[in-house]
Design a protein around this motif. Structure first.
Motif, PDB file in Angstrom:
ATOM      1  N   LYS A 136       0.431  -1.132  -0.198  1.00 52.85           N
ATOM      2  CA  LYS A 136       0.071  -0.069   0.391  1.00 52.85           C
ATOM      3  C   LYS A 136       0.883   1.128  -0.016  1.00 52.85           C
ATOM      4  N   ALA A 137       1.927   1.459   0.861  1.00 53.48           N
ATOM      5  CA  ALA A 137       3.002   2.216   0.801  1.00 53.48           C
ATOM      6  C   ALA A 137       3.533   2.701  -0.696  1.00 53.48           C
ATOM      7  N   LEU A 138       4.145   1.385  -0.854  1.00 54.24           N
ATOM      8  CA  LEU A 138       4.685   1.829  -2.011  1.00 54.24           C
ATOM      9  C   LEU A 138       3.582   1.911  -3.115  1.00 54.24           C
ATOM     10  N   ALA A 139       2.161   1.699  -3.459  1.00 55.30           N
ATOM     11  CA  ALA A 139       1.440   2.291  -4.598  1.00 55.30           C
ATOM     12  C   ALA A 139       1.184   3.482  -4.685  1.00 55.30           C
ATOM     13  N   LEU A 140       1.238   4.091  -3.019  1.00 47.00           N
ATOM     14  CA  LEU A 140       0.549   5.016  -3.252  1.00 47.00           C
ATOM     15  C   LEU A 140       1.740   6.238  -3.224  1.00 47.00           C
ATOM     16  N   ALA A 141       2.713   5.828  -3.000  1.00 44.83           N
ATOM     17  CA  ALA A 141       3.855   7.028  -2.916  1.00 44.83           C
ATOM     18  C   ALA A 141       3.992   7.055  -5.067  1.00 44.83           C
ATOM     19  N   ASP A 187       5.879  10.250  -4.750  1.00 44.71           N
ATOM     20  CA  ASP A 187       6.963  10.977  -3.469  1.00 44.71           C
ATOM     21  C   ASP A 187       7.720   9.930  -3.527  1.00 44.71           C
ATOM     22  N   GLY A 188       9.024  10.402  -4.608  1.00 46.48           N
ATOM     23  CA  GLY A 188       9.751   9.943  -4.496  1.00 46.48           C
ATOM     24  C   GLY A 188      10.479   9.230  -2.852  1.00 46.48           C
TER      25      GLY A 188
END
Length: 166
Positions: free
Chosen positions: A128-133, A138-139
């Motif tokens: 979820k963190a990776l997909a949202l970033a 947000d690099g």
């Protein structure tokens, strides 16, 4: 010295009945307490601010304060309670248009779940963190998510996925 100024701001905010100043002051005092390693005092200050955030109908600030309470519990080495507050915070952030900090919150939650040996749940939050970033472009948050997610794959013994993410 900053604590003194934040307390003065709180007194002034209460005197003039300005909920925004009161809320900001409670948050600032709480952060000072974290920096002073006084976690119980930090938690009390943050908890006092929450009703003012609700009065202002500021869901983002409620989510931030809950995340700060989670941080204080993390400093107290109480991972389970920290995770609980991070999840409360995440549920609120998910309802907001401004999701700027949500990816980092997911990453931190995933890392804590890894420490608790809850690797499958950590994997869920890492993804979820990776997909949202990536969605938010947000690099910095993307790098944090990739590193944390690779750690989760390491714990799961999936080293090809771990190395691919790194």
């Amino acid at each position: 010295k900053s604590m003194e100024y934040y307390r003065q701001a709180l007194i002034l905010g209460q005197r003039i009945k300005n909920n925004r100043v009161i809320l900001s002051s409670y948050i600032d005092v709480g952060i000072c307490y974290i920096n002073l390693q006084k976690m119980d005092s930090a938690i009390i200050s943050f908890e006092k601010g929450i009703p003012y955030a609700w009065l202002l109908k500021d869901t983002v600030r409620v989510a931030r304060v809950l995340g700060n309470i989670g941080n204080a519990y993390l400093h107290k080495k109480d991972r389970a309670t920290a995770i609980d507050y991070y999840l409360q915070s995440a549920r609120l952030w998910e309802t907001c248009a401004d999701q700027q900090y949500l990816s980092m919150l997911y990453s931190h939650t995933g890392a804590l779940l890894d420490e608790q040996k809850e690797h499958n749940r950590a994997l869920e939050f890492g993804n979820k963190a990776l997909a949202l970033a990536q969605k938010l472009e947000d690099g910095f948050s993307e790098v944090v998510a990739l590193v944390n997610l690779s750690t989760t794959y390491s714990h799961l013994g999936q080293h090809e996925k771990e190395y691919a993410l790194l």
